[in-house]
Design an enzyme around this catalytic site. Structure first.
Site, short mmCIF file in Angstrom:
data_model
loop_
_atom_site.label_atom_id
_atom_site.label_comp_id
_atom_site.label_asym_id
_atom_site.label_seq_id
_atom_site.Cartn_x
_atom_site.Cartn_y
_atom_site.Cartn_z
N HIS A 1 0.85 -1.18 0.00
CA HIS A 1 0.00 0.00 0.00
C HIS A 1 0.90 1.24 0.00
CE1 HIS A 1 -3.78 -2.10 0.59
NE2 HIS A 1 -3.20 -2.84 1.51
N HIS B 1 -0.27 -6.70 -5.42
CA HIS B 1 -0.41 -7.96 -4.69
C HIS B 1 0.30 -9.04 -5.48
CE1 HIS B 1 -2.67 -11.86 -4.76
NE2 HIS B 1 -2.36 -11.81 -3.49
N VAL C 1 2.63 -16.68 -4.38
CA VAL C 1 3.02 -17.95 -4.97
C VAL C 1 2.91 -19.01 -3.89
CG1 VAL C 1 4.44 -17.21 -6.92
CG2 VAL C 1 5.45 -17.27 -4.65
N ARG C 2 2.34 -20.15 -4.23
CA ARG C 2 2.03 -21.14 -3.20
C ARG C 2 2.10 -22.55 -3.75
NH1 ARG C 2 -2.31 -18.34 -4.93
NH2 ARG C 2 -4.01 -19.54 -5.91
#
Length: 324
Positions: free
Chosen positions: A108, A118, A121-122
């Site tokens: 922000h 935003h 990664v997962r």
């Protein structure tokens, strides 16, 4: 066979690299780190890890010269039973032990002419009662401007397109379209921003190639965002722009709390609330029935909140990649 240790090492390193780059860009503030543990019972699991629970590292930068607030978290958590948000479209995994690793960030900026950004990664793995572990990768990045600049948006998507290129001629178009569909406020009938990339359940290419794509997305984020920072960070602004920024941040809050599957998964799985909600802005406002003045810079934003082919239009940006 999935190599979870390699994914964990990459994600920890990615958090460190992005943290260092954002601190350098801000120039005044530093991230404060808090490590946390997520207890959930005990006992071994077949392939997920030695015990259930896990934890992570949450980093938050506040009141910087560039960022009013920036958060980047690494988490490695596991559990005995998948929450409803994860099995709604995968009912065969109901009741399965699971492990999830990821890095997620939301920035922000202080200047209203700089967009919110935003990235996530997962990696996810579950163990159905019958059969081998089921795994997949997910993630992406997207951009939410208040006072959009067309060259910035084209640059953002050009980086996304280029990092997708080694993974097939349709990858960018498919994951851009997925991003446009996902980051959409249905109750407002408008996009959250100008999109980027989004993907989930990625495993059809095999582990090594899917992991390579995750790394390309994670590594590409700074190339996409930092040139926009350099171009817009000193743009003059006043109270009008600040009030519009706070108003539009409200849309960001609405999406995260109403539609975002990651937020729901974190809360339903007993995740650490402070880490899950650190994506929310430090200051925000709502105004009932607000309508921007026709022809104003604020009204122009609506033109950008409709999915479109940014790179199919004429015009090229001269932004360099970071480090060049």
């Amino acid at each position: 066979m999935p190599q979870i240790a390699a994914v964990e090492a990459y994600l920890r390193g990615l958090q460190d690299r992005i943290s260092a780059a954002l601190e350098q860009a801000d120039g005044a503030a530093r991230f404060a780190e808090e490590t946390w543990v997520r207890p959930e019972g005990s006992g071994p699991s077949r392939d997920i890890g030695p015990s259930l629970g896990g934890g992570g590292r949450s980093r938050v930068m506040k009141e910087g010269a560039l960022f009013e607030q920036a958060g980047i978290g690494f988490s490695d958590v596991s559990g005995a039973t998948l929450p409803a948000s994860a099995t709604a479209h995968r009912p065969e995994l109901a009741g399965a032990p699971w492990r999830a690793l990821g890095v997620s960030l939301v920035l922000h900026p202080r200047n209203p002419h700089l967009p919110i950004s935003h990235a996530n990664v997962r990696y996810f793995q579950a163990e159905p009662r019958d059969g081998p572990p089921i795994w997949w990768f997910g993630g992406g990045f997207d951009l939410t401007p208040f006072y959009p600049v067309l060259d910035d948006v084209r640059h953002w998507h050009r980086v996304a397109r280029d990092l997708c290129a080694p993974f097939g001629p349709t990858r960018y178009a498919e994951h851009k379209a997925w991003c446009d569909r996902y980051f959409f406020l249905k109750h407002r009938n408008e996009a959250r921003g100008v999109g980027g990339l989004f993907f989930d359940d990625l495993n059809a290419d095999g582990f090594e190639r899917s992991f390579a794509y995750q790394r390309a997305v994670g590594d590409g984020f700074l190339d996409a965002y930092l040139p926009i920072v350099a171009a817009r960070r000193d743009t003059p602004h006043g109270e009008r722009e600040r009030e519009f920024q706070l108003y539009r941040r409200g849309r960001y809050v609405e999406f995260n709390l109403v539609w975002d599957r990651g937020t729901l998964f974190g809360l339903q799985s007993g995740g650490r609330t402070e880490s899950i909600l650190m994506s929310l802005p430090p200051r925000v406002r709502w105004e009932v029935g607000y309508t921007p003045e026709p022809g104003s810079a604020e009204a122009r934003l609506a033109e950008f909140l409709v999915p479109r082919d940014w790179l199919g239009e004429e015009g090229e940006s001269g932004f360099p990649r970071s480090g060049q």
